[in-house]
Motif scaffolding. Structure first.
Motif, mmCIF file in Angstrom:
data_model
loop_
_atom_site.group_PDB
_atom_site.id
_atom_site.type_symbol
_atom_site.label_atom_id
_atom_site.label_comp_id
_atom_site.label_asym_id
_atom_site.label_seq_id
_atom_site.Cartn_x
_atom_site.Cartn_y
_atom_site.Cartn_z
ATOM 1 N N ALA A 86 0.832 -1.207 0.000
ATOM 2 C CA ALA A 86 0.000 0.000 0.000
ATOM 3 C C ALA A 86 0.868 1.260 0.000
ATOM 4 N N LEU A 87 1.912 1.267 0.834
ATOM 5 C CA LEU A 87 2.805 2.429 0.892
ATOM 6 C C LEU A 87 3.324 2.804 -0.489
ATOM 7 N N TRP A 88 3.752 1.792 -1.242
ATOM 8 C CA TRP A 88 4.452 2.034 -2.493
ATOM 9 C C TRP A 88 3.539 2.135 -3.704
ATOM 10 N N ASN A 89 2.318 1.632 -3.620
ATOM 11 C CA ASN A 89 1.494 1.515 -4.826
ATOM 12 C C ASN A 89 0.213 2.337 -4.850
ATOM 13 N N LEU A 90 -0.314 2.707 -3.693
ATOM 14 C CA LEU A 90 -1.608 3.382 -3.686
ATOM 15 C C LEU A 90 -1.588 4.704 -4.451
ATOM 16 N N GLU A 91 -0.557 5.509 -4.220
ATOM 17 C CA GLU A 91 -0.517 6.809 -4.893
ATOM 18 C C GLU A 91 -0.372 6.654 -6.396
ATOM 19 N N ALA A 92 0.395 5.657 -6.844
ATOM 20 C CA ALA A 92 0.526 5.408 -8.281
ATOM 21 C C ALA A 92 -0.817 5.014 -8.883
ATOM 22 N N LEU A 93 -1.572 4.203 -8.151
ATOM 23 C CA LEU A 93 -2.900 3.819 -8.638
ATOM 24 C C LEU A 93 -3.843 5.020 -8.652
ATOM 25 N N ARG A 94 -3.729 5.863 -7.659
ATOM 26 C CA ARG A 94 -4.628 7.021 -7.577
ATOM 27 C C ARG A 94 -4.346 8.067 -8.648
ATOM 28 N N THR A 95 -3.072 8.228 -9.012
ATOM 29 C CA THR A 95 -2.700 9.313 -9.934
ATOM 30 C C THR A 95 -2.432 8.839 -11.357
ATOM 31 N N GLY A 96 -2.431 7.530 -11.589
ATOM 32 C CA GLY A 96 -2.145 7.011 -12.923
ATOM 33 C C GLY A 96 -3.160 7.485 -13.958
ATOM 34 N N GLN A 97 -2.697 7.582 -15.203
ATOM 35 C CA GLN A 97 -3.558 8.006 -16.310
ATOM 36 C C GLN A 97 -3.671 6.860 -17.313
ATOM 37 N N ALA A 98 -4.877 6.359 -17.469
ATOM 38 C CA ALA A 98 -5.089 5.229 -18.376
ATOM 39 C C ALA A 98 -4.872 5.656 -19.824
ATOM 40 N N LEU A 99 -4.013 4.921 -20.525
ATOM 41 C CA LEU A 99 -3.787 5.142 -21.960
ATOM 42 C C LEU A 99 -4.529 4.109 -22.795
ATOM 43 N N HIS A 100 -4.757 2.941 -22.187
ATOM 44 C CA HIS A 100 -5.476 1.849 -22.852
ATOM 45 C C HIS A 100 -6.147 1.030 -21.763
ATOM 46 N N ASP A 101 -7.446 1.062 -21.713
ATOM 47 C CA ASP A 101 -8.189 0.363 -20.662
ATOM 48 C C ASP A 101 -9.574 -0.001 -21.198
ATOM 49 N N PRO A 102 -9.621 -0.847 -22.237
ATOM 50 C CA PRO A 102 -10.887 -1.091 -22.941
ATOM 51 C C PRO A 102 -11.994 -1.703 -22.092
ATOM 52 N N HIS A 103 -11.614 -2.440 -21.062
ATOM 53 C CA HIS A 103 -12.620 -3.102 -20.229
ATOM 54 C C HIS A 103 -12.759 -2.462 -18.848
ATOM 55 N N GLY A 104 -12.129 -1.311 -18.653
ATOM 56 C CA GLY A 104 -12.263 -0.594 -17.387
ATOM 57 C C GLY A 104 -11.594 -1.276 -16.210
ATOM 58 N N ILE A 105 -10.607 -2.129 -16.480
ATOM 59 C CA ILE A 105 -9.948 -2.863 -15.400
ATOM 60 C C ILE A 105 -9.120 -1.923 -14.535
ATOM 61 N N PHE A 106 -8.348 -1.055 -15.175
ATOM 62 C CA PHE A 106 -7.575 -0.097 -14.382
ATOM 63 C C PHE A 106 -8.507 0.898 -13.697
ATOM 64 N N ALA A 107 -9.555 1.313 -14.374
ATOM 65 C CA ALA A 107 -10.495 2.260 -13.775
ATOM 66 C C ALA A 107 -11.067 1.709 -12.472
ATOM 67 N N ALA A 108 -11.339 0.395 -12.451
ATOM 68 C CA ALA A 108 -11.860 -0.226 -11.235
ATOM 69 C C ALA A 108 -10.804 -0.228 -10.128
ATOM 70 N N LEU A 109 -9.554 -0.531 -10.494
ATOM 71 C CA LEU A 109 -8.478 -0.498 -9.515
ATOM 72 C C LEU A 109 -8.288 0.914 -8.962
ATOM 73 N N GLN A 110 -8.350 1.894 -9.848
ATOM 74 C CA GLN A 110 -8.152 3.270 -9.425
ATOM 75 C C GLN A 110 -9.267 3.732 -8.493
ATOM 76 N N ALA A 111 -10.492 3.368 -8.811
ATOM 77 C CA ALA A 111 -11.610 3.746 -7.951
ATOM 78 C C ALA A 111 -11.452 3.116 -6.569
#
Length: 254
Positions: A86-111
């Protein structure tokens, strides 16, 4: 923010999308946060279908250093269950910008990352912080032995281990997330609002111009502060850490 060479990102995205098992491609790091400079690498996170496809690559493309990290969704999901992840990955997940996410998989992780509360792993975090602190008892003795013998190499080797173990303990104990490894030392220094910790950890971590002997002695001081400041749940090796801190205090006062 430093602009990327115009064709670079589309080219990289096309190549990554063509790889086996790719589910999403995400821009992360300083470029995603709008903090990149001329020396910043381009960080891309790729979600893949299988563990066998998980790997990291680093290469220069059009004069820009490009770092690509490939992980499964399950691996990324460790950030919601394991405190250090969590320390190392949460902020990356929160601030990442999806370039290719056709099925919304990253969007779900980010939410999920944006909704995550540190309280979900807080008890585990305190336990892990205590384990890290107690695990440095041997390094405490190395520092004392090195200082006594005038062995700078021994002191600095032990101080390096203490820098990151105690720093991570402070971050875990306070739930201080790491948006970039470049801020790790400063975040660790400021995690506990304790003047003695702040000063001694800064010297230990090399944030001052201190000589090796001062760094070694400073390493003993934040150890004692870490033992005092950490919240020790049942099952933590608190007695070991307290004994090491007691010996360090006696060494410093001799």
């Amino acid at each position: 923010m430093t602009a990327l060479p115009a064709p670079l990102l589309p080219e990289l995205l096309a190549e990554l999308r063509a790889e086996e098992g790719v589910r999403a491609v995400v821009l992360t790091g300083s470029h995603a946060r709008g903090e990149a400079d001329a020396w910043s690498d381009l960080d891309l996170a790729v979600l893949v279908t299988e563990d066998r496809l998980a790997r990291d690559t680093v290469a220069y493309r059009k004069g820009r250093l490009v770092s690509v990290e490939r992980r499964t969704v399950a691996e990324r999901g460790r950030a919601f269950a394991e405190p250090e992840a969590a320390l190392w990955n949460l902020e990356a997940l929160r601030t990442g910008q999806a370039l290719h996410d056709p099925h919304g998989i990253f969007a779900a992780l980010q939410a999920r990352a944006r909704a995550f509360a540190w309280a979900e792993v807080e008890t585990q975090a305190h336990l892990r912080a205590g384990q890290l602190i107690a695990g440095m008892a041997e390094e405490v003795h190395k520092v004392m032995g090195g200082l006594h013998a005038g062995d700078g190499g021994k002191v600095l080797y032990a101080a390096a281990g203490m820098t990151f173990a105690l720093g991570t303990a402070a971050l875990l104990d306070t739930g201080t997330l790491i948006p970039t490894e470049n801020r790790y030392l400063a975040l660790a220094q400021g995690a506990w609002t304790d003047p003695a910790w702040h000063s001694a950890y800064g010297t230990l971590a090399g944030l001052t111009d201190a000589a090796w002997s001062r760094r070694g002695r400073a390493g003993l001081r934040p150890y004692g502060r870490a033992v005092a400041l950490a919240r020790w749940p049942d099952g933590s090796p608190q007695e070991l850490a307290q004994e090491a801190a007691s010996k360090a205090a006696a060494f410093l006062s001799a």
